[in-house]
Write a protein that holds these residues in place. Structure first.
Motif, PDB file in Angstrom:
ATOM      1  N   GLN A   1       0.829  -1.199   0.000  1.00  0.00           N
ATOM      2  CA  GLN A   1       0.000   0.000   0.000  1.00  0.00           C
ATOM      3  C   GLN A   1       0.868   1.255   0.000  1.00  0.00           C
ATOM      4  O   GLN A   1       0.543   2.245  -0.656  1.00  0.00           O
ATOM      5  CB  GLN A   1      -0.921  -0.009   1.214  1.00  0.00           C
ATOM      6  N   ALA A   2       1.971   1.202   0.735  1.00  0.00           N
ATOM      7  CA  ALA A   2       2.891   2.345   0.755  1.00  0.00           C
ATOM      8  C   ALA A   2       3.466   2.602  -0.635  1.00  0.00           C
ATOM      9  O   ALA A   2       3.622   3.747  -1.058  1.00  0.00           O
ATOM     10  CB  ALA A   2       4.016   2.098   1.759  1.00  0.00           C
ATOM     11  N   LEU A   3       3.769   1.515  -1.349  1.00  0.00           N
ATOM     12  CA  LEU A   3       4.346   1.648  -2.680  1.00  0.00           C
ATOM     13  C   LEU A   3       3.416   2.418  -3.615  1.00  0.00           C
ATOM     14  O   LEU A   3       3.859   3.229  -4.436  1.00  0.00           O
ATOM     15  CB  LEU A   3       4.653   0.265  -3.249  1.00  0.00           C
ATOM     16  N   LYS A   4       2.118   2.184  -3.502  1.00  0.00           N
ATOM     17  CA  LYS A   4       1.151   2.901  -4.336  1.00  0.00           C
ATOM     18  C   LYS A   4       1.215   4.402  -4.081  1.00  0.00           C
ATOM     19  O   LYS A   4       1.131   5.202  -5.021  1.00  0.00           O
ATOM     20  CB  LYS A   4      -0.257   2.378  -4.065  1.00  0.00           C
ATOM     21  N   ASP A   5       1.357   4.788  -2.810  1.00  0.00           N
ATOM     22  CA  ASP A   5       1.434   6.218  -2.494  1.00  0.00           C
ATOM     23  C   ASP A   5       2.736   6.834  -2.989  1.00  0.00           C
ATOM     24  O   ASP A   5       2.753   7.965  -3.492  1.00  0.00           O
ATOM     25  CB  ASP A   5       1.272   6.433  -0.988  1.00  0.00           C
ATOM     26  N   TYR A   6       3.841   6.103  -2.850  1.00  0.00           N
ATOM     27  CA  TYR A   6       5.111   6.621  -3.378  1.00  0.00           C
ATOM     28  C   TYR A   6       5.054   6.748  -4.896  1.00  0.00           C
ATOM     29  O   TYR A   6       5.628   7.678  -5.479  1.00  0.00           O
ATOM     30  CB  TYR A   6       6.277   5.724  -2.964  1.00  0.00           C
ATOM     31  N   GLU A   7       4.341   5.843  -5.539  1.00  0.00           N
ATOM     32  CA  GLU A   7       4.177   5.925  -6.991  1.00  0.00           C
ATOM     33  C   GLU A   7       3.398   7.184  -7.366  1.00  0.00           C
ATOM     34  O   GLU A   7       3.736   7.876  -8.340  1.00  0.00           O
ATOM     35  CB  GLU A   7       3.449   4.677  -7.504  1.00  0.00           C
ATOM     36  N   THR A   8       2.372   7.486  -6.595  1.00  0.00           N
ATOM     37  CA  THR A   8       1.595   8.707  -6.830  1.00  0.00           C
ATOM     38  C   THR A   8       2.477   9.945  -6.714  1.00  0.00           C
ATOM     39  O   THR A   8       2.380  10.880  -7.520  1.00  0.00           O
ATOM     40  CB  THR A   8       0.428   8.800  -5.831  1.00  0.00           C
ATOM     41  N   VAL A   9       3.355   9.943  -5.709  1.00  0.00           N
ATOM     42  CA  VAL A   9       4.254  11.082  -5.508  1.00  0.00           C
ATOM     43  C   VAL A   9       5.198  11.241  -6.694  1.00  0.00           C
ATOM     44  O   VAL A   9       5.419  12.357  -7.191  1.00  0.00           O
ATOM     45  CB  VAL A   9       5.054  10.920  -4.200  1.00  0.00           C
ATOM     46  N   THR A  10       5.765  10.133  -7.170  1.00  0.00           N
ATOM     47  CA  THR A  10       6.719  10.222  -8.291  1.00  0.00           C
ATOM     48  C   THR A  10       6.041  10.701  -9.570  1.00  0.00           C
ATOM     49  O   THR A  10       6.661  11.387 -10.394  1.00  0.00           O
ATOM     50  CB  THR A  10       7.406   8.864  -8.548  1.00  0.00           C
ATOM     51  N   LYS A  11       4.788  10.344  -9.753  1.00  0.00           N
ATOM     52  CA  LYS A  11       4.053  10.816 -10.928  1.00  0.00           C
ATOM     53  C   LYS A  11       3.760  12.309 -10.829  1.00  0.00           C
ATOM     54  O   LYS A  11       3.800  13.023 -11.830  1.00  0.00           O
ATOM     55  CB  LYS A  11       2.754  10.029 -11.091  1.00  0.00           C
ATOM     56  N   ALA A  12       3.461  12.740  -9.594  1.00  0.00           N
ATOM     57  CA  ALA A  12       3.173  14.165  -9.395  1.00  0.00           C
ATOM     58  C   ALA A  12       4.444  14.999  -9.458  1.00  0.00           C
ATOM     59  O   ALA A  12       4.410  16.160  -9.888  1.00  0.00           O
ATOM     60  CB  ALA A  12       2.473  14.370  -8.050  1.00  0.00           C
ATOM     61  N   ARG A  13       5.557  14.415  -9.047  1.00  0.00           N
ATOM     62  CA  ARG A  13       6.838  15.133  -9.029  1.00  0.00           C
ATOM     63  C   ARG A  13       7.905  14.286  -9.722  1.00  0.00           C
ATOM     64  O   ARG A  13       8.784  13.699  -9.077  1.00  0.00           O
ATOM     65  CB  ARG A  13       7.267  15.423  -7.593  1.00  0.00           C
TER      66      ARG A  13
ATOM     67  N   ASN B   1      10.558  14.880 -11.229  1.00  0.00           N
ATOM     68  CA  ASN B   1      11.956  15.296 -11.079  1.00  0.00           C
ATOM     69  C   ASN B   1      12.432  15.302  -9.622  1.00  0.00           C
ATOM     70  O   ASN B   1      13.544  15.750  -9.346  1.00  0.00           O
ATOM     71  CB  ASN B   1      12.153  16.685 -11.691  1.00  0.00           C
ATOM     72  N   ASP B   2      11.587  14.812  -8.731  1.00  0.00           N
ATOM     73  CA  ASP B   2      11.917  14.801  -7.303  1.00  0.00           C
ATOM     74  C   ASP B   2      12.800  13.580  -6.995  1.00  0.00           C
ATOM     75  O   ASP B   2      12.330  12.436  -6.998  1.00  0.00           O
ATOM     76  CB  ASP B   2      10.624  14.758  -6.476  1.00  0.00           C
ATOM     77  N   LYS B   3      14.085  13.821  -6.734  1.00  0.00           N
ATOM     78  CA  LYS B   3      15.030  12.722  -6.482  1.00  0.00           C
ATOM     79  C   LYS B   3      14.674  11.951  -5.209  1.00  0.00           C
ATOM     80  O   LYS B   3      14.813  10.726  -5.149  1.00  0.00           O
ATOM     81  CB  LYS B   3      16.447  13.274  -6.374  1.00  0.00           C
TER      82      LYS B   3
END
Length: 502
Positions: free
Chosen positions: A118-130, A132-134
């Motif tokens: 479930q955490a992975l899904k949220d991190y995926e959402t963050v990477t799609k929104a940002r 270029n965020d390292k």
């Protein structure tokens, strides 16, 4: 709390007397923002409880601002209220689906609860929104690695015939190098001299030879397997008995306990009530010291399992990483096997029950049921074993969902029914940081003891231990401050995804 109330009252008075601020909606909105800003200042000072209070006041006045919930979520993460943190992060996302920090917060809460997919899904959402965020990319990659590892382990695991790590250890062929000058077991046995030398070695930041470390683990596993899940402890009427709470890898504070209260011995028995490892970066030193004393004084030194004596917690909060750094991945796996056999509770003179977490969702749990728990496993997510390790007391009567997201919160009426049903006087538990190192609650029937002062080098709390005598079992509390330790920060070996939590 008094200053907070005065601050709130002063703002209300100022707004009430100002004709420009006569609109109630505007007043509440502006006031909520002031409270949020004040809470942010308390958060920066690491006063998370006051920050939570103020964020809650802001939410009460203006419950539709995602940032308020997001900020309170991270404050809950800091105080290990992972269930509350998860709820707040989810609420923030409901209010603003574009609030990226909400997904960060929720992912951290899910990771803390071992819910990696479930955490992975949220991190995926963050990477799609940002994109270029390292930092977001790194967190997504790390979480993805954990999910793949768990899936692989499940794929190759055959529970019925999986070979024990203990059976694969070849002690005979482990060579002790000539240059090793540390303590040595006497014909394979722990002695008093060995323990004294071991503690001095650890104070000098030395390392026990791996052959002796493995031998201790194999022997203590065998000892624990011979014990029931609930161990009965007899204390003579004139004997002193000491109960300690969480240590969390704070070795030098453990040494201070022994300095203040004396070394364990047949005339100075101890019970350490779980969470020996994780967070603090001297967990290896703590656990081998405690296991050594268990082998030296098996009938006068006791250890209960905590929620951090589990594979998931150790993977996230530093112990697994520390064992791998100081020894090997094989030894980390062996620790998991040993922890599965730790007793879950101890009953002192049949009058005081000691467990790490707390009580249950059911009113009919008996000591016999606890004694017969099949504990040789990872902690389940519900049921009696789970609640022994995870539950917390609350002020209100009845029960409530756990602030941690695991276990249950139980009120004074629940405690009263449990002790009456089982013929007990009171319970002792640990699991929660307390400013004074201990707390007496539920009309004296529920005592919390926490023995890691200045927890995680940030909380500023005292540590405490309890002395009892067999005659009346009346608790006497000793409190103490943290002592200096070498410059190794807490969570030094923890998973990088949890860096924001400590």
């Amino acid at each position: 709390m008094k200053k907070v109330i005065e601050f709130i009252e002063s703002i209300w008075v100022a707004m009430a007397s100002n004709p420009i601020l006569n609109d109630t909606t505007v007043n509440k909105t502006e006031f909520a923002e002031k409270l949020k800003n004040e809470a942010n200042e308390y958060f920066k000072k690491q006063d998370y409880e006051k920050a939570i209070q103020l964020y809650s006041e802001a939410i009460e006045l203006n419950p539709n601002v995602a940032v308020y919930y997001g900020n309170r979520s991270i404050a809950y993460l800091k105080t290990e209220c992972f269930g509350y943190a998860l709820n707040d992060a989810s609420r923030a996302i409901e209010l603003d689906s574009g609030y990226v920090k909400g997904y960060y917060r929720r992912a951290a809460a899910l990771m803390s609860l071992g819910k990696f997919k479930q955490a992975l899904k949220d991190y995926e959402t963050v990477t799609k929104a940002r994109p270029n965020d390292k930092d977001a990319k790194a967190k997504y990659a790390e979480c993805s690695k954990i999910v793949r590892k768990i899936a692989f382990e499940k794929a190759i695991a055959v529970d019925d015939c999986k070979k024990s790590i203990a059976d694969s250890i070849d002690l005979e062929n482990m060579v002790i190098e000539d240059e090793y000058s540390g303590p040595k077991l006497d014909n394979g046995k722990v002695t008093e001299d060995f323990m004294k030398e071991l503690m001095e070695l650890y104070k000098d930041q030395g390392k026990l030879h791996r052959k002796y470390a493995y031998k201790i683990l194999l022997d203590v596993k065998q000892l624990f397997t011979s014990q029931p899940s609930l161990v009965d402890v007899t204390i003579g009427p004139k004997e002193k008995f000491t109960v300690c709470g969480d240590i969390h890898g704070q070795f030098f504070d453990l040494m201070n306990i022994f300095h203040l209260n004396g070394l364990p011995s047949t005339s100075n028995p101890y019970l350490f009530n779980g969470d020996f490892v994780d967070r603090g970066s001297f967990s290896v030193e703590c656990i081998f010291t405690l296991f050594g004393f268990k082998l030296l004084y098996p009938e006068h030194f006791f250890m209960s399992r905590g929620n951090h004596e589990s594979q998931t917690m150790n993977q996230m909060y530093g112990f697994e990483g520390e064992v791998k750094a100081k020894y090997s991945a094989q030894m980390a796996e062996l620790f998991t096997e040993v922890y599965n056999w730790l007793p879950l509770a101890h009953c002192l003179n049949r009058r005081v029950l000691v467990m790490h977490g707390g009580l249950f969702t059911r009113d009919d749990v008996t000591l016999d049921e606890i004694k017969n728990i099949d504990r040789n496993r990872q902690p389940p997510e519900e049921g009696v074993m789970c609640e022994l390790l995870w539950s917390d007391p609350q002020v209100q009567p009845g029960r409530a969902p756990s602030k941690r997201g695991v276990g249950v919160q139980f009120g004074p009426d629940v405690t009263r029914k449990f002790v009456d049903l089982n013929g007990l006087e009171y319970i002792i538990r640990s699991h929660e940081v307390k400013n004074e190192g201990y707390e007496i609650a539920h009309e004296g029937r529920c005592i919390t003891v926490f023995s890691a002062p200045n927890y995680c080098d940030t909380m500023g709390n005292k540590g405490a231990f309890i002395n009892l005598n067999g005659k009346d079992l009346k608790p006497q509390f000793t409190t103490y401050e943290a002592v200096p330790h070498p410059n190794v920060k807490p969570m030094a070996y923890a998973n990088s995804l949890l860096s924001l939590l400590c």
